[in-house]
Design an enzyme around this catalytic site. Sequence first.
Site, PDB file in Angstrom:
ATOM      1  N   ARG A   1       1.811  11.694  -9.800  1.00  8.38           N
ATOM      2  CA  ARG A   1       2.463  10.496  -9.561  1.00  8.38           C
ATOM      3  C   ARG A   1       3.519  10.109  -9.872  1.00  8.38           C
ATOM      4  NH1 ARG A   1      -2.161   7.494  -7.888  1.00  8.38           N
ATOM      5  NH2 ARG A   1      -4.008   7.917  -8.869  1.00  8.38           N
TER       6      ARG A   1
ATOM      7  N   ASP B   1      -4.318   5.554   5.416  1.00 11.19           N
ATOM      8  CA  ASP B   1      -4.653   6.730   6.157  1.00 11.19           C
ATOM      9  C   ASP B   1      -6.049   6.406   7.207  1.00 11.19           C
ATOM     10  OD1 ASP B   1      -6.246   9.134   6.573  1.00 11.19           O
ATOM     11  OD2 ASP B   1      -6.498   9.802   4.408  1.00 11.19           O
TER      12      ASP B   1
ATOM     13  N   PHE C   1      -1.771  16.049   3.518  1.00 15.51           N
ATOM     14  CA  PHE C   1      -1.886  15.311   2.466  1.00 15.51           C
ATOM     15  C   PHE C   1      -0.671  15.218   1.352  1.00 15.51           C
ATOM     16  CE2 PHE C   1      -3.261  15.029  -2.184  1.00 15.51           C
ATOM     17  CZ  PHE C   1      -3.963  13.781  -2.044  1.00 15.51           C
TER      18      PHE C   1
ATOM     19  N   GLU D   1       0.810  -1.049  -0.002  1.00  9.84           N
ATOM     20  CA  GLU D   1       0.049   0.080  -0.089  1.00  9.84           C
ATOM     21  C   GLU D   1       0.851   1.298  -0.036  1.00  9.84           C
ATOM     22  OE1 GLU D   1      -2.589   1.368  -0.910  1.00  9.84           O
ATOM     23  OE2 GLU D   1      -4.184   1.292   0.662  1.00  9.84           O
ATOM     24  N   ASP D   2       0.296   2.303  -0.606  1.00 15.97           N
ATOM     25  CA  ASP D   2       1.074   3.698  -0.674  1.00 15.97           C
ATOM     26  C   ASP D   2       1.145   4.303   0.613  1.00 15.97           C
ATOM     27  OD1 ASP D   2      -1.414   4.021  -1.094  1.00 15.97           O
ATOM     28  OD2 ASP D   2      -1.125   5.513  -2.639  1.00 15.97           O
TER      29      ASP D   2
HETATM   30  P1  IMP Z   1      -7.774   4.637   3.545  1.00 20.98           P
HETATM   31  O1  IMP Z   1      -8.707   3.705   3.186  1.00 20.98           O
HETATM   32  O2  IMP Z   1      -8.364   5.828   4.345  1.00 20.98           O
HETATM   33  O3  IMP Z   1      -6.523   4.033   4.576  1.00 20.98           O
HETATM   34  O4  IMP Z   1      -7.094   5.312   2.277  1.00 20.98           O
HETATM   35  C1  IMP Z   1      -6.031   4.829   1.639  1.00 20.98           C
HETATM   36  C2  IMP Z   1      -5.960   5.393   0.102  1.00 20.98           C
HETATM   37  O5  IMP Z   1      -6.298   6.578  -0.191  1.00 20.98           O
HETATM   38  C3  IMP Z   1      -4.600   5.014  -0.244  1.00 20.98           C
HETATM   39  O6  IMP Z   1      -4.418   3.908  -0.898  1.00 20.98           O
HETATM   40  C4  IMP Z   1      -4.286   6.264  -1.171  1.00 20.98           C
HETATM   41  O7  IMP Z   1      -4.582   5.871  -2.344  1.00 20.98           O
HETATM   42  C5  IMP Z   1      -5.294   7.323  -0.704  1.00 20.98           C
HETATM   43  N1  IMP Z   1      -4.832   8.293   0.003  1.00 20.98           N
HETATM   44  C6  IMP Z   1      -4.837   8.498   1.400  1.00 20.98           C
HETATM   45  N2  IMP Z   1      -4.143   9.468   1.743  1.00 20.98           N
HETATM   46  C7  IMP Z   1      -3.434  10.174   0.687  1.00 20.98           C
HETATM   47  C8  IMP Z   1      -2.624  11.133   0.374  1.00 20.98           C
HETATM   48  O8  IMP Z   1      -2.306  11.857   1.367  1.00 20.98           O
HETATM   49  N3  IMP Z   1      -2.245  11.551  -0.997  1.00 20.98           N
HETATM   50  C9  IMP Z   1      -2.851  10.650  -1.633  1.00 20.98           C
HETATM   51  N4  IMP Z   1      -3.480   9.453  -1.758  1.00 20.98           N
HETATM   52  C10 IMP Z   1      -3.985   9.265  -0.469  1.00 20.98           C
HETATM   53 MG    MG Z   2      -4.230   3.636  -2.733  1.00 22.84          MG
END
Ligand code: IMP
Ligand code: MG
Length: 176
Positions: free
Chosen positions: A165, A103, A152, A99-100
């Site tokens: 990207r 959040d 962010f 995972e990148d």
């Molecule tokens: P989560 O389900 O809230 O944990 O969101 C995870 C996904 O949201 C990540 O895989 C990212 O693709 C996207 N995401 C969350 N935070 C960021 C950010 O700061 N920049 C860009 N994409 C984000």
């Molecule tokens: Mg993602």
Amino acid sequence: MKIKDLEFENFIGSDIIRQKVTELAEQINLAYDGKAPVFLPILNGSFVFASDLIKQISLPCRVSFVKISSYQGVQSTGKLKTLIGHEESFFHQDVIIVEDVIDSGLTLEKIVEELKSLGARTVGVAALLRKRTARERGIAAKFIGFDIDNEFVLGYGLDYEGFGRNLNDLMRAKLA
Ligand code: IMP
Ligand code: MG
């Protein structure tokens, strides 16, 4: 640097990222010694990280992709859309989700649950970034690059409205 309505500033440079990704790969090579894991990068954001990481994996391994989206602009919607399903069988496999950024952790929780229901033997997580929200919610992941605040970020595969990207460094949104 300005992208659409947001101003971004330098955050984590490519040299530091490279060093961290090497460390993560070494940790995974040790932890999965004797195994043949399946890497599961979550598209789109993790494609750059996954590529750099997997090139340094010395284990026999496979790679499969899923595409899931919960984000719109700079906010997690909390609703997940599975856009591309995987083709591999995960039954009795050691799966490593790539995972990148974690959040809210919702994406991860959903995938972990799905992999367990498909009979994965173990489910590990390698994430380049983990935000404070995820830490506060107790979202655990074994291989974390950087623990960051709730900011962010973009670059190194991560986007803002589809842009950024291609940047080699990680940038973060400046507070207004
Ligand atoms: P989560 O389900 O809230 O944990 O969101 C995870 C996904 O949201 C990540 O895989 C990212 O693709 C996207 N995401 C969350 N935070 C960021 C950010 O700061 N920049 C860009 N994409 C984000
Ligand atoms: Mg993602």
